[in-house]
Structure formats: structure tokens, C-alpha cells
Design a protein around this motif. Structure first.
Motif, mmCIF file in Angstrom:
data_model
loop_
_atom_site.group_PDB
_atom_site.id
_atom_site.type_symbol
_atom_site.label_atom_id
_atom_site.label_comp_id
_atom_site.label_asym_id
_atom_site.label_seq_id
_atom_site.Cartn_x
_atom_site.Cartn_y
_atom_site.Cartn_z
ATOM 1 N N GLY A 149 -12.766 -10.220 -2.363
ATOM 2 C CA GLY A 149 -11.372 -9.919 -2.708
ATOM 3 C C GLY A 149 -10.406 -10.379 -1.627
ATOM 4 O O GLY A 149 -10.732 -10.385 -0.436
ATOM 5 N N MET A 150 -9.191 -10.748 -2.029
ATOM 6 C CA MET A 150 -8.215 -11.232 -1.053
ATOM 7 C C MET A 150 -7.722 -10.077 -0.177
ATOM 8 O O MET A 150 -7.509 -8.956 -0.639
ATOM 9 C CB MET A 150 -7.064 -11.932 -1.765
ATOM 10 N N ALA A 151 -7.512 -10.412 1.101
ATOM 11 C CA ALA A 151 -7.298 -9.384 2.128
ATOM 12 C C ALA A 151 -5.965 -8.665 1.971
ATOM 13 O O ALA A 151 -4.932 -9.273 1.693
ATOM 14 C CB ALA A 151 -7.365 -10.026 3.509
ATOM 15 N N ILE A 152 -6.027 -7.345 2.197
ATOM 16 C CA ILE A 152 -4.820 -6.542 2.355
ATOM 17 C C ILE A 152 -4.942 -5.824 3.696
ATOM 18 O O ILE A 152 -6.002 -5.305 4.046
ATOM 19 C CB ILE A 152 -4.623 -5.559 1.181
ATOM 20 N N MET A 153 -3.860 -5.853 4.468
ATOM 21 C CA MET A 153 -3.854 -5.278 5.809
ATOM 22 C C MET A 153 -2.973 -4.027 5.824
ATOM 23 O O MET A 153 -1.914 -4.003 5.206
ATOM 24 C CB MET A 153 -3.307 -6.295 6.815
ATOM 25 N N HIS A 154 -3.435 -3.016 6.541
ATOM 26 C CA HIS A 154 -2.662 -1.779 6.707
ATOM 27 C C HIS A 154 -2.462 -1.519 8.195
ATOM 28 O O HIS A 154 -3.362 -1.785 8.999
ATOM 29 C CB HIS A 154 -3.410 -0.581 6.107
ATOM 30 N N SER A 155 -1.304 -0.979 8.552
ATOM 31 C CA SER A 155 -1.122 -0.518 9.929
ATOM 32 C C SER A 155 -0.615 0.924 9.899
ATOM 33 O O SER A 155 0.178 1.307 9.026
ATOM 34 C CB SER A 155 -0.158 -1.413 10.697
ATOM 35 N N PHE A 156 -1.142 1.700 10.847
ATOM 36 C CA PHE A 156 -0.766 3.110 10.982
ATOM 37 C C PHE A 156 -0.315 3.290 12.428
ATOM 38 O O PHE A 156 -1.134 3.221 13.350
ATOM 39 C CB PHE A 156 -1.949 4.028 10.684
ATOM 40 N N ASN A 157 0.997 3.503 12.611
ATOM 41 C CA ASN A 157 1.527 3.653 13.965
ATOM 42 C C ASN A 157 1.663 5.134 14.305
ATOM 43 O O ASN A 157 2.265 5.901 13.546
ATOM 44 C CB ASN A 157 2.877 2.949 14.091
ATOM 45 N N PHE A 158 1.064 5.527 15.434
ATOM 46 C CA PHE A 158 1.098 6.922 15.885
ATOM 47 C C PHE A 158 2.056 7.036 17.064
ATOM 48 O O PHE A 158 1.912 6.324 18.060
ATOM 49 C CB PHE A 158 -0.292 7.372 16.335
ATOM 50 N N LYS A 159 3.041 7.932 16.933
ATOM 51 C CA LYS A 159 3.980 8.134 18.034
ATOM 52 C C LYS A 159 4.535 9.550 17.979
ATOM 53 O O LYS A 159 5.065 9.968 16.953
ATOM 54 C CB LYS A 159 5.119 7.114 17.940
ATOM 55 N N ASP A 160 4.352 10.285 19.077
ATOM 56 C CA ASP A 160 4.914 11.643 19.206
ATOM 57 C C ASP A 160 4.548 12.531 18.021
ATOM 58 O O ASP A 160 5.400 13.254 17.482
ATOM 59 C CB ASP A 160 6.440 11.579 19.371
ATOM 60 N N GLY A 161 3.304 12.464 17.593
ATOM 61 C CA GLY A 161 2.824 13.340 16.525
ATOM 62 C C GLY A 161 3.205 12.897 15.130
ATOM 63 O O GLY A 161 2.908 13.587 14.151
#
Length: 512
Positions: free
Chosen positions: A52-64
Motif C-alpha cells: 500500500g502507498m505510504a501515509i505518514m503521521h507525526s505526533f508532537n509532544f510539548k508541555d503535556g
């Protein structure tokens, strides 16, 4: 704010997640996750989940707090498929055939392209860091540079014929990876290469990072046209560990696959009667050590870790007894959602390689002198040791450690529980000393590979948190934060977007 395709949405703009519980304030940085996300284009569909063609996710954590965004990898493959509104670029498990209405010349060119496979740049397996740059990667000859903040797709690079998705990194920021060079000047070889950290003089300049890549050693392949398949390798302070396993790519069969109407994956052959060779390479000399190490046939995708102790190299891997796990991910099987009797669960295996010479030691004697493991290395003849692993547990996959302990003796490993099927329904923490496992799971939930993030100046190896994205069909997905020591949930963040079962994740600490 969202782009939709086949019912699948991506959210390229940052979107705040709904946090429940407490996310520790010291957790500052971004978790990138990658995996297949698009499985059909127009009237055509992929046959295998990995295609399957790629899907990218980002999860940014800052100050809770947690911010999420997602994008499709806009690879050449993606662009060509979208422009044609059908799958026109072949993947390992799916052969793309031209539209029946196309003329003869077009079909002939397509055929020639498949005789010498020009592989896809659909990097849907992992992310890696070379220098200061981040790349989406699978296991073909192409990697795609991405912006780790916006997830925008950038340049395409061609490092070697085929390269692994699991590089190693040292404390100086150098990256090490393996690639296969096929039938070049009449030789097929496995190459270990180093991508140096960005030099101070080049900081802030736009210097192509792969320009400075150097081959640190090469290992000749057992056979010219059937190189071994590998997905990862091991590294300690002084050694590389490469497993040349009897799961092989048949290059001649791959060249005729298109004509025969079969996919490239069918050209991988497993030879259960052949031994597995374990190559121990001295990092200082770039040469293999004199002793030859062998074990029985097995299929390994993931190394866990490797370390040196009292004249031995100890390395842990997740091993299967056949290649059936790949077949479990054909979409025809996944869509049935039934138990597969053919599933053979993997074993967590610990091997020990004695480094000292076997001269003067009797045939049949075990050279392993470590007291805490039952792994053995028995002398078969001069310079040849037959290795037997200790199995620490079964039904454990996608292993991650505290990477500060990479190449050093580790105690704890985090991974997915795959007791009953290749699809993970729980995440686990394994204590390699006591062999005990603790689990986190929730009804109707499918967690991803867990990624351990160490607490800055933490007190112990497991002082930190474990992050796993969780798909809950019909409900909002979330990212769960577990205490690295107790493995109890401390918080979760519900994502206002669709999540997919990804493959691998990469954490970028704040400030990197």
C-alpha cells in the motif's frame, strides 16, 4: 484542512489531540510513524498490505499536549498511480499491468522495465536519519527525503541496489546500514556502509549527506544470483552481526516474473535444509573474524540488540521457522479476519558467539562460558562453531529497546504480542532476566509497535515512557503513553483523524 482519497483523509495542518490522563512534561519531541495507507487506485487494488502507498503521521509532544498531522508520501510511485488513476508501478507483492487499451509499444516498454526491476520509491516501512536529514524508506533502492515537521516530500535518493530499513546510529551521529550489490562486475555482495554525521564545517550548508557515505566492509554472497534477504543487522562497539539466512531472492526468477504473471515476492525462496551463516565482522578492520558461525535454518526480520561480554558477542533476534509470516499479510487473508492454522509464531532467540580461537579445543565442546544463558556454540571442526539459541519467549515481534543501550547489555525489551496471529492486539514488556512479560491491551484495539523514549537523566534502563498508536475500528484512534517501568497507562491522546496500523516509528527529541 484535509485531503481525501478513497475515503482516507490526511491532515497536513497541525491538529490538537484530546488528552486524557497526564502526559509527562519532560516528554518533548515528535514521534513519526509510517505505514501503508492507500490500497486501491481507480479500479485496481494492491494484493499485499506491505504494498500500500505510504501515509505518514507525526505526533508532537510539548508541555503535556499532543499535536497530530498526517500526509501521503508524494513519491514518484504515488504521482504516477494518481495521474493514471490506476496502479502502474509494481510493488513486491503486486505486479502492475498496463491498461488493456494501451498500445503495443507502451506494453513492450513496461515489459522491459520489469525485466530489470526499477523498484518503487514508496517508502512505507520506516524513517531514518542520515546526517541532519530524515528519509522515508522501504527496502528498495530508493529513499525519499521528508520534512520531519510538515511531512512534505522532498528529493529522491539512490544509495545502493537494495538497503535495509533499520540503520544503526552511534553516539557521534554516524549512521550505519547494509545494502546488497547484485551481480556487479560478476560479484554479488552485502555492503555495510557508514553515513557520517554532518561535519562542523558543513553545518547549515546544503551538502548532500549521501555524498560522504563510505563502504566500511563487504561480505561476498554465497551465490551470485540468489542473495539472502535481510531486514536488519546487529551492531556492538566493536562488531557488526549479519545473518545470511536461507531466505533468498531469486534474481533470474524476478527478471521473468512479469512475463510469467507472478509477483516478485513469489521469487523469494526459503531453503529449510540449508544452514544460516552468522557473519561476525570486526568494525576496526572491516574484516570477518576467522571463526565461522552456523545455526539451523530460520527467518529473521528484526534484530533486538547485540552486546559484548567476557569474550563473547551476544545477540538477540526474533526468528521464524519458515517464511509464512509474509503470506499472512496478503489482503485476501487479512480481510477474512480468521485464524490462520499456518501461522507459526516467532521465537525471541538469544545467540552467543565466542570470540576466542577454538585452537586446542576438542570437537564437540561448547565454547560458551556465560552462566546466565543456555545458548551454546559447539565446535564442529577447526574454525567452525555450530550455534544453538536460547529461546527467551514466543509470540513477540517488532522489538524496541532503550536505544541508549544499543550495543550494550540490555534487560528490557518492548514489543507487540503476536501469540495467535501476525496482527498485534497487545503491547508487551519483556524482562530478559526473569523471562516475565507484562501486557497492555484494550478490547477491540490494535496497537502499533511500541517506541520507548528514555527520560532525560533517567535512573534506570526502563525509566521513561512507551508510545504506541492504537487503531480502534469505528472509534477515534489514539496514542497511548505507558510508564516504561510499571507498563501502566499514564495518559492517552485521542486523534481527530483516521489512524492506520503502521509499521515502524521514529522519535525525534525536541531540539534535534
Amino acid at each position: 484542512a484535509c485531503s481525501s482519497l478513497l475515503g482516507l483523509h490526511t491532515w497536513p495542518e497541525p491538529s490538537k489531540a484530546d488528552v486524557k490522563g497526564n502526559i509527562p512534561s519532560w516528554l518533548q519531541g515528535t514521534l513519526l510513524r509510517n505505514g501503508p495507507g492507500i490500497f486501491s487506485v481507480g479500479d485496481t487494488s494492491y494484493d499485499h498490505w506491505f504494498d500500500g502507498m505510504a501515509i505518514m503521521h507525526s505526533f508532537n509532544f510539548k508541555d503535556g499536549e499532543v499535536t497530530h498531522r498526517s500526509r501521503f508520501l508524494r513519491s514518484d510511485t504515488y504521482m504516477a498511480n494518481m495521474a493514471a488513476n490506476r496502479i502502474v508501478v509494481s510493488e513486491m507483492g503486486t505486479m502492475a499491468y498496463p491498461d488493456p487499451s494501451k498500445n503495443f509499444i507502451f506494453k513492450a516498454i513496461t515489459f522491459l522495465n520489469h525485466t530489470v526491476p526499477d523498484f518503487t520509491d514508496n517508502g512505507a516501512s520506516n524513517f531514518m536519519k542520515y546526517g541532519n536529514d530524515y528519509f522515508a524508506t522501504s527496502e528498495t533502492n530508493y529513499i525519499r527525503k521528508i520534512d520531519p515537521v510538515t511531512l512534505e516530500t522532498q528529493d529522491k535518493y539512490l544509495p545502493v541496489n537494495l538497503a535495509s530499513s533499520h540503520p544503526h546510529y552511534d553516539k557521534e551521529g554516524n549512521a550505519y546500514n547494509m545494502g546488497t550489490s547484485i551481480a556487479e562486475k560478476g560479484k554479488t555482495k552485502y555492503m555495510l556502509f557508514k553515513v557520517p554525521a554532518v561535519a562542523e564545517k558543513d553545518e547549515g550548508k546544503n551538502v548532500p549527506v549521501l555524498k560522504n557515505a563510505e563502504v566500511v566492509c563487504s561480505v561476498p554472497c554465497r551465490s551470485l544470483l540468489t542473495p539472502s534477504y535481510y531486514h536488519s543487522f546487529g551492531m556492538t562497539d566493536n562488531y557488526f552481526i549479519f545473518i545470511e539466512q536461507p531466505l533468498k531472492l531469486d534474481i533470474l526468477k524476478m527478471a521473468t516474473a512479469y512475463m510469467r504473471g507472478v509477483n516478485w515476492a513469489s521469487c523469494m525462496k526459503y531453503c529449510p535444509d540449508e544452514d544460516t551463516l552468522i557473519h561476525l565482522i570486526d568494525r576496526r578492520t572491516g574484516k570477518e573474524v576467522e571463526t565461522k558461525y552456523y545455526t539451523g535454518s530460520m527467518v529473521v526480520y528484526h534484530h533486538v540488540n547485540a552486546f559484548e561480554e567476557d569474550g563473547h558477542v551476544v545477540f538477540d533476534v526474533i526468528a521464524y521457522k519458515d517464511k509464512g509470516v509474509y503470506d499472512m499479510f496478503f489482503l485476501s487473508k487479512l480481510n477474512k479476519n480468521t485464524q490462520d492454522d499456518a501461522y507459526s509464531k516467532p521465537g525471541y532467540k538469544r545467540f552467543v558467539l565466542p570470540i576466542q580461537s577454538d585452537k586446542g579445543i576438542a570437537v564437540g565442546e561448547d565454547l560458551v562460558k556465560l552462566k546466565y544463558t543456555t545458548a551454546s556454540a559447539v565446535k564442529e571442526k577447526e574454525g567452525k562453531l555450530r550455534c544453538q539459541a536460547e529461546v527467551l519467549c514466543e509470540g513477540f515481534e517488532l522489538p524496541r529497546i532503550n536505544y541508549d543501550f544499543n550495543g550494550k547489555k540490555h534487560r528490557f525489551v518492548y514489543g507487540c504480542g503476536v501469540e495467535d496471529s501476525a496482527l498485534s492486539q497487545m503491547v508487551a514488556k519483556l524482562d530478559t532476566e526473569t523471562k516475565e512479560r507484562v501486557y497492555w491491551s484494550e478490547d477491540n484495539c490494535w496497537p502499533s509497535e511500541p517506541v520507548f523514549i528514555p527520560k532525560p537523566n533517567g535512573e534506570s534502563e526502563d525509566d521513561g515512557v512507551v508510545l504506541a498508536t492504537v487503531v480502534n475500528p469505528g472509534q477515534p484512534g489514539f496514542i497511548v503513553v505507558l510508564d516504561g517501568r510499571t507498563f501502566k497507562e499514564v495518559g492517552r491522546a485521542y486523534i481527530n483523524a483516521e489512524l492506520q496500523n503502521g509499521v515502524h516509528g521514529f522519535f525525534i527529541p525536541q531540539g534535534n
